[in-house]
Enzyme design. Structure first.
Site, mmCIF file in Angstrom:
data_model
loop_
_atom_site.group_PDB
_atom_site.id
_atom_site.type_symbol
_atom_site.label_atom_id
_atom_site.label_comp_id
_atom_site.label_asym_id
_atom_site.label_seq_id
_atom_site.Cartn_x
_atom_site.Cartn_y
_atom_site.Cartn_z
ATOM 1 N N HIS A 75 0.809 -1.214 0.000
ATOM 2 C CA HIS A 75 0.000 0.000 0.000
ATOM 3 C C HIS A 75 0.842 1.264 0.000
ATOM 4 C CE1 HIS A 75 0.383 0.084 4.529
ATOM 5 N NE2 HIS A 75 0.398 1.366 4.273
ATOM 6 N N ASP A 124 -0.077 -7.588 1.662
ATOM 7 C CA ASP A 124 0.377 -6.197 1.662
ATOM 8 C C ASP A 124 1.910 -6.163 1.758
ATOM 9 O OD1 ASP A 124 0.500 -3.461 1.762
ATOM 10 O OD2 ASP A 124 -0.303 -3.272 3.796
ATOM 11 N N GLY A 217 2.885 6.693 8.764
ATOM 12 C CA GLY A 217 4.281 6.926 8.466
ATOM 13 C C GLY A 217 5.162 5.755 8.811
ATOM 14 N N SER A 219 4.164 2.665 8.083
ATOM 15 C CA SER A 219 3.818 1.650 7.097
ATOM 16 C C SER A 219 5.045 1.134 6.365
ATOM 17 C CB SER A 219 2.881 2.238 6.040
ATOM 18 O OG SER A 219 1.596 2.341 6.520
ATOM 19 N N GLY A 220 5.044 -0.163 6.106
ATOM 20 C CA GLY A 220 6.133 -0.765 5.349
ATOM 21 C C GLY A 220 7.364 -1.063 6.160
#
Length: 271
Positions: A75, A124, A217, A219-220
């Site tokens: 995402h 994801d 922020g 994320s990932g």
């Protein structure tokens, strides 16, 4: 930055099409503290150039998984054009050049083929191929990954790291944040009062105590867990609750890396 927020229409989240902090420049892990410099050497700041004018902003975290490859969340990919991205490794203070950083162009992007833009469907995860390799300057390291299918027990303490929001109010430190965060077993996290059917076996929950969580922020970025004698990235920050990020019984949800080891290996060997 952490994620799209979650997806709540009938289940309590709201969908989003870009990372929460896409337009936010200062943030942190909620309930965390400043990480020690040169500690989480595989941490990446994935940065995006919205207008293709050379001005990059942090949008997501990531992990170095080889000298040429970065793992992040699907995402986080706002465009399949790699020219809009760069990966910054050896980073600590986003707003200060310290000489430890490497600013690396992205050559190719591969999103998991099962990704549907719906967080509750899972998958994801994405891998970025760098145009030039990460070099060992003493401030970077390739992440160790878990064994295929490895599952962490309920209550196992890991660490979340990133530059994600403290939420919608309060402090906004520029340096990398870290916080201990406890795994919530799938049998608990999938209960109706937790995330219910929105959490799959291919996900890892951690937090939910109302104190510590990831946020926009992050994320990932990695869920770092010390297992089998080494720090390993067991999760990729995927989603959390809409509104305040650190809600009771709504832990941060991560893509479970051990469920994707075959795909990660295949892509990194061919990309």
């Amino acid at each position: 930055m952490i994620w799209l927020v979650a997806l709540l229409s009938c289940a309590g989240l709201i969908g989003a099409e870009e990372p929460f902090n896409h337009k936010v420049h200062n943030d942190r892990v909620i309930g965390g503290s400043n990480a020690q410099p040169n500690t989480w050497k595989w941490q990446v700041s994935l940065q995006y150039d919205s207008y293709n004018d050379g001005k990059f902003s942090h949008v997501c975290g990531g992990s170095i998984i080889s000298s040429y490859h970065i793992m992040t969340a699907a995402h986080c990919i706002l465009s399949m054009n790699p020219a809009y991205y760069r990966a910054v490794v050896g980073e600590y203070n986003l707003y200060k050049y310290e000489g430890t950083e490497q600013f690396l162009k992205v050559d190719r992007i591969v999103v998991h083929p099962g990704w549907t833009d719906q967080l509750e469907k899972g998958n994801d995860i994405a891998i970025l191929k760098l145009a030039s390799p990460v070099y060992n300057n003493g401030y970077v390291s390739v992440a160790n990954l878990p064994y295929p299918g490895q599952t962490l027990p309920n209550g196992f303490t890991c660490h979340i790291t990133g530059w994600g929001l403290i939420d919608f109010v309060g402090g906004v430190p520029d340096v990398l944040q870290e916080a201990p965060i406890d795994v919530v077993g799938h049998s608990i996290c999938s209960q109706p009062t937790w995330w219910g059917s929105l959490v799959l076996e291919t996900m890892v929950c951690a937090g939910g105590d109302g104190i510590i969580s990831g946020c926009q922020g992050d994320s990932g970025g990695p869920l770092n867990c010390y297992t089998d004698g080494a720090w390993r990235v067991h999760g990729v920050v995927s989603y959390g609750p809409a509104g305040m990020c650190n809600q009771v019984t709504k832990p941060t949800v991560f893509t479970k890396v051990s469920s994707f080891m075959d795909w990660i290996y295949s892509v990194s060997q061919t990309l």
